[in-house]
Design a protein around this motif. Structure first.
Motif, PDB file in Angstrom:
ATOM      1  N   PHE A  74       0.833  -1.201   0.000  1.00  0.00           N
ATOM      2  CA  PHE A  74       0.000   0.000   0.000  1.00  0.00           C
ATOM      3  C   PHE A  74       0.869   1.254   0.000  1.00  0.00           C
ATOM      4  N   LEU A  75       1.942   1.233   0.794  1.00  0.00           N
ATOM      5  CA  LEU A  75       2.827   2.399   0.858  1.00  0.00           C
ATOM      6  C   LEU A  75       3.534   2.639  -0.477  1.00  0.00           C
ATOM      7  N   VAL A  76       3.963   1.578  -1.136  1.00  0.00           N
ATOM      8  CA  VAL A  76       4.643   1.738  -2.430  1.00  0.00           C
ATOM      9  C   VAL A  76       3.676   2.277  -3.485  1.00  0.00           C
ATOM     10  N   VAL A  77       2.441   1.784  -3.467  1.00  0.00           N
ATOM     11  CA  VAL A  77       1.444   2.279  -4.430  1.00  0.00           C
ATOM     12  C   VAL A  77       1.140   3.753  -4.167  1.00  0.00           C
ATOM     13  N   LEU A 109       3.118   5.921  -2.738  1.00  0.00           N
ATOM     14  CA  LEU A 109       4.300   6.676  -3.134  1.00  0.00           C
ATOM     15  C   LEU A 109       4.358   6.848  -4.656  1.00  0.00           C
ATOM     16  N   GLY A 110       4.002   5.817  -5.397  1.00  0.00           N
ATOM     17  CA  GLY A 110       3.979   5.920  -6.862  1.00  0.00           C
ATOM     18  C   GLY A 110       2.935   6.897  -7.354  1.00  0.00           C
ATOM     19  N   ILE A 111       1.757   6.860  -6.759  1.00  0.00           N
ATOM     20  CA  ILE A 111       0.694   7.801  -7.155  1.00  0.00           C
ATOM     21  C   ILE A 111       1.114   9.233  -6.838  1.00  0.00           C
ATOM     22  N   GLY A 112       1.718   9.428  -5.664  1.00  0.00           N
ATOM     23  CA  GLY A 112       2.173  10.771  -5.294  1.00  0.00           C
ATOM     24  C   GLY A 112       3.275  11.281  -6.207  1.00  0.00           C
ATOM     25  N   GLY A 113       4.233  10.401  -6.553  1.00  0.00           N
ATOM     26  CA  GLY A 113       5.312  10.813  -7.451  1.00  0.00           C
ATOM     27  C   GLY A 113       4.812  11.128  -8.854  1.00  0.00           C
ATOM     28  N   ALA A 114       3.881  10.305  -9.361  1.00  0.00           N
ATOM     29  CA  ALA A 114       3.325  10.558 -10.694  1.00  0.00           C
ATOM     30  C   ALA A 114       2.526  11.858 -10.708  1.00  0.00           C
ATOM     31  N   SER A 115       1.775  12.113  -9.639  1.00  0.00           N
ATOM     32  CA  SER A 115       0.998  13.358  -9.562  1.00  0.00           C
ATOM     33  C   SER A 115       1.908  14.571  -9.515  1.00  0.00           C
ATOM     34  N   THR A 116       2.984  14.482  -8.733  1.00  0.00           N
ATOM     35  CA  THR A 116       3.941  15.591  -8.657  1.00  0.00           C
ATOM     36  C   THR A 116       4.602  15.838 -10.011  1.00  0.00           C
ATOM     37  N   TYR A 117       4.981  14.759 -10.692  1.00  0.00           N
ATOM     38  CA  TYR A 117       5.616  14.904 -12.008  1.00  0.00           C
ATOM     39  C   TYR A 117       4.663  15.564 -13.007  1.00  0.00           C
TER      40      TYR A 117
END
Length: 81
Positions: free
Chosen positions: A19-22, A24-32
């Motif tokens: 859950f944490l990795v998912v 983190l991925g959603i947050g990184g993609a949104s920031t990008y």
């Protein structure tokens, strides 16, 4: 949805890192995507500047994709049947 995920994580604690990795991925993609949409040459004001490409300098270097191809190895004739 979040409540269901928390209940599921309590029953199966091994899923918490996933859950944490998912997240983190959603947050990184949104920031990008947010940074990409607000770049230095992005104009969201279409009323005052309907054609923003006309305000660029003549020496502005556009980004193009360049593929280096060795043309000597390409066949010049069609296939032989």
């Amino acid at each position: 949805m979040i409540r269901l995920a928390l209940e599921h994580a309590k029953k199966h604690p091994g899923l918490i890192p996933q859950f944490l990795v998912v997240l983190l991925g959603i947050g990184g993609a949104s920031t990008y995507l947010f940074r990409l949409a607000n770049g230095p040459h992005v104009n969201w004001n279409k009323k005052n500047n309907p054609e923003p490409w006309n305000q660029l300098e003549p020496t502005y270097q556009y980004k193009f994709l360049a593929i280096d191809t060795d043309y000597k190895n390409l066949k010049k004739e069609g296939p032989h049947f």
